[in-house]
Design a protein around this motif. Sequence first.
Motif, PDB file in Angstrom:
ATOM      1  N   MET A 252       0.827  -1.210   0.000  1.00 37.21           N
ATOM      2  CA  MET A 252       0.000   0.000   0.000  1.00 37.21           C
ATOM      3  C   MET A 252       0.863   1.262   0.000  1.00 37.21           C
ATOM      4  SD  MET A 252      -3.167  -0.878  -0.148  1.00 37.21           S
ATOM      5  CE  MET A 252      -4.082   0.547   0.458  1.00 37.21           C
ATOM      6  N   GLU A 253       1.966   1.240   0.734  1.00 36.39           N
ATOM      7  CA  GLU A 253       2.873   2.381   0.743  1.00 36.39           C
ATOM      8  C   GLU A 253       3.483   2.597  -0.642  1.00 36.39           C
ATOM      9  OE1 GLU A 253       2.627   4.566   3.014  1.00 36.39           O
ATOM     10  OE2 GLU A 253       4.289   4.299   4.422  1.00 36.39           O
ATOM     11  N   ALA A 254       3.809   1.514  -1.313  1.00 35.66           N
ATOM     12  CA  ALA A 254       4.371   1.622  -2.664  1.00 35.66           C
ATOM     13  C   ALA A 254       3.372   2.249  -3.632  1.00 35.66           C
ATOM     14  CB  ALA A 254       4.793   0.238  -3.167  1.00 35.66           C
ATOM     15  N   ALA A 255       2.078   2.131  -3.304  1.00 38.68           N
ATOM     16  CA  ALA A 255       1.022   2.669  -4.171  1.00 38.68           C
ATOM     17  C   ALA A 255       0.684   4.128  -3.885  1.00 38.68           C
ATOM     18  CB  ALA A 255      -0.240   1.812  -4.017  1.00 38.68           C
ATOM     19  N   MET A 256       1.373   4.735  -2.919  1.00 38.38           N
ATOM     20  CA  MET A 256       1.067   6.120  -2.564  1.00 38.38           C
ATOM     21  C   MET A 256       1.493   7.081  -3.676  1.00 38.38           C
ATOM     22  SD  MET A 256      -0.568   6.202   0.184  1.00 38.38           S
ATOM     23  CE  MET A 256      -1.239   4.531   0.261  1.00 38.38           C
ATOM     24  N   PRO A 257       0.834   8.235  -3.753  1.00 39.70           N
ATOM     25  CA  PRO A 257       1.175   9.222  -4.790  1.00 39.70           C
ATOM     26  C   PRO A 257       2.506   9.900  -4.491  1.00 39.70           C
ATOM     27  CG  PRO A 257      -0.398  10.160  -3.269  1.00 39.70           C
ATOM     28  CD  PRO A 257      -0.256   8.714  -2.893  1.00 39.70           C
ATOM     29  N   THR A 258       2.873  10.837  -5.325  1.00 37.23           N
ATOM     30  CA  THR A 258       4.154  11.535  -5.204  1.00 37.23           C
ATOM     31  C   THR A 258       4.274  12.315  -3.902  1.00 37.23           C
ATOM     32  OG1 THR A 258       4.334  11.763  -7.592  1.00 37.23           O
ATOM     33  CG2 THR A 258       5.618  13.295  -6.267  1.00 37.23           C
ATOM     34  N   MET A 259       5.446  12.252  -3.304  1.00 32.58           N
ATOM     35  CA  MET A 259       5.742  13.063  -2.129  1.00 32.58           C
ATOM     36  C   MET A 259       5.725  14.548  -2.516  1.00 32.58           C
ATOM     37  SD  MET A 259       9.297  13.265   0.034  1.00 32.58           S
ATOM     38  CE  MET A 259       9.374  11.529   0.431  1.00 32.58           C
ATOM     39  N   ILE A 260       4.989  15.351  -1.764  1.00 31.64           N
ATOM     40  CA  ILE A 260       4.895  16.783  -2.067  1.00 31.64           C
ATOM     41  C   ILE A 260       6.271  17.440  -2.001  1.00 31.64           C
ATOM     42  CG2 ILE A 260       3.990  18.990  -1.236  1.00 31.64           C
ATOM     43  CD1 ILE A 260       1.443  17.555  -0.474  1.00 31.64           C
ATOM     44  N   THR A 261       7.098  17.005  -1.058  1.00 31.48           N
ATOM     45  CA  THR A 261       8.438  17.567  -0.936  1.00 31.48           C
ATOM     46  C   THR A 261       9.269  17.289  -2.182  1.00 31.48           C
ATOM     47  OG1 THR A 261       8.336  17.195   1.451  1.00 31.48           O
ATOM     48  CG2 THR A 261      10.492  17.686   0.519  1.00 31.48           C
ATOM     49  N   ALA A 262       9.073  16.114  -2.795  1.00 26.94           N
ATOM     50  CA  ALA A 262       9.796  15.791  -4.030  1.00 26.94           C
ATOM     51  C   ALA A 262       9.401  16.757  -5.142  1.00 26.94           C
ATOM     52  CB  ALA A 262       9.503  14.351  -4.447  1.00 26.94           C
ATOM     53  N   GLY A 263       8.098  17.073  -5.220  1.00 19.39           N
ATOM     54  CA  GLY A 263       7.641  18.046  -6.199  1.00 19.39           C
ATOM     55  C   GLY A 263       8.219  19.420  -5.930  1.00 19.39           C
ATOM     56  N   ALA A 264       8.321  19.764  -4.652  1.00 16.47           N
ATOM     57  CA  ALA A 264       8.883  21.065  -4.273  1.00 16.47           C
ATOM     58  C   ALA A 264      10.360  21.153  -4.636  1.00 16.47           C
ATOM     59  CB  ALA A 264       8.692  21.300  -2.782  1.00 16.47           C
ATOM     60  N   ILE A 265      11.097  20.065  -4.436  1.00 12.84           N
ATOM     61  CA  ILE A 265      12.516  20.037  -4.793  1.00 12.84           C
ATOM     62  C   ILE A 265      12.692  20.174  -6.297  1.00 12.84           C
ATOM     63  CG2 ILE A 265      14.565  18.551  -4.904  1.00 12.84           C
ATOM     64  CD1 ILE A 265      13.772  17.451  -2.170  1.00 12.84           C
ATOM     65  N   ALA A 266      11.832  19.476  -7.064  1.00 14.95           N
ATOM     66  CA  ALA A 266      11.886  19.581  -8.526  1.00 14.95           C
ATOM     67  C   ALA A 266      11.648  21.023  -8.964  1.00 14.95           C
ATOM     68  CB  ALA A 266      10.861  18.644  -9.159  1.00 14.95           C
ATOM     69  N   SER A 267      10.665  21.661  -8.364  1.00 20.63           N
ATOM     70  CA  SER A 267      10.364  23.058  -8.708  1.00 20.63           C
ATOM     71  C   SER A 267      11.518  23.978  -8.337  1.00 20.63           C
ATOM     72  CB  SER A 267       9.082  23.512  -7.991  1.00 20.63           C
ATOM     73  OG  SER A 267       7.965  22.763  -8.425  1.00 20.63           O
ATOM     74  N   MET A 268      12.071  23.780  -7.141  1.00 19.49           N
ATOM     75  CA  MET A 268      13.171  24.610  -6.667  1.00 19.49           C
ATOM     76  C   MET A 268      14.397  24.470  -7.569  1.00 19.49           C
ATOM     77  SD  MET A 268      15.141  24.408  -2.985  1.00 19.49           S
ATOM     78  CE  MET A 268      15.851  22.825  -3.400  1.00 19.49           C
ATOM     79  N   ALA A 269      14.606  23.249  -8.080  1.00 21.31           N
ATOM     80  CA  ALA A 269      15.768  22.990  -8.927  1.00 21.31           C
ATOM     81  C   ALA A 269      15.515  23.349 -10.383  1.00 21.31           C
ATOM     82  CB  ALA A 269      16.167  21.517  -8.811  1.00 21.31           C
TER      83      ALA A 269
END
Length: 299
Positions: A252-269
Amino acid sequence: MENFILIILAMSIGYIINRLNIFSKDAPMILNQFLIYISLPAMILLQIPKLDISIEAIIPIIISWTVMTLSAVIILFLSKIFNFSKEVTGCLMLVAVLGNTSFIGIPIITSYMGESSIPYILVYDQLGNFIALAIYGTFIASFYSSNSKVTFRLITFKVLTFPPFIALMVGLLLIGTEFNQVTIKVLSAFSSTIVPLALVAVGLQLQLKLQKEEIKPFSIALIVKLFIAPIIAIIICKTFDWYNTASIVSIMEAAMPTMITAGAIASMAGLAPKLSSAIVGYGTIISLFTTGIFYTLIK
């Protein structure tokens, strides 16, 4: 059913508040800081001492790292096949690999499996996803973005001083310890804030805008994150004949959506910011349905 009503309602409240500009722009950050520094450590200290040291406790760690590693390999392969730009590839390497295994994982999985699943959720999140965020996430952001300010210098410091990680280490040392009623009530009060506050924070950060040229990488990211990742977890469990609470939680954990922090890091970079925001937003909504499908298949 009431847990899903809470999930949808809390996320909707956050989204509406954001659209109406009721809260300040710093509200998501403030809520996330409260969750990271207070709510999540309290839940970890309350739940981890209940964990039994056995192969079951190791299963979430094995599955977490295997799923993330294979997901990254698949994204690299597909990015070359479809000739994605360096920025888009870097974006997908973050948002299609790192999952929202705490703030979304906790309310969704406990709605299906109850509070007995929480220790395994926390192990999967802290000893898998969080460490990967600190090390792998920093590497990807640095490697794929020439403008990224993220460096390796403070990785170890960030890991060792991250409040939930400190709480996890303390909790592991206290396994088998029974707290007195006052301690339990205090920790329970703080940990009970994690679900509503986390979901409202997610709603505040939802971005649903998508450009036509981003549909292909967007689709690949969601397919890998929401479908292929949990299928990998299922294959691992079938291979080793793991069928217990730890294995079901891990799938179930593997099925979770994208981590918001990961999206934030992508945006920041500077790694396709609009694409990463759309993947986080739509992925979170779609996961409410896909996680239900996977739970039905594995229970």
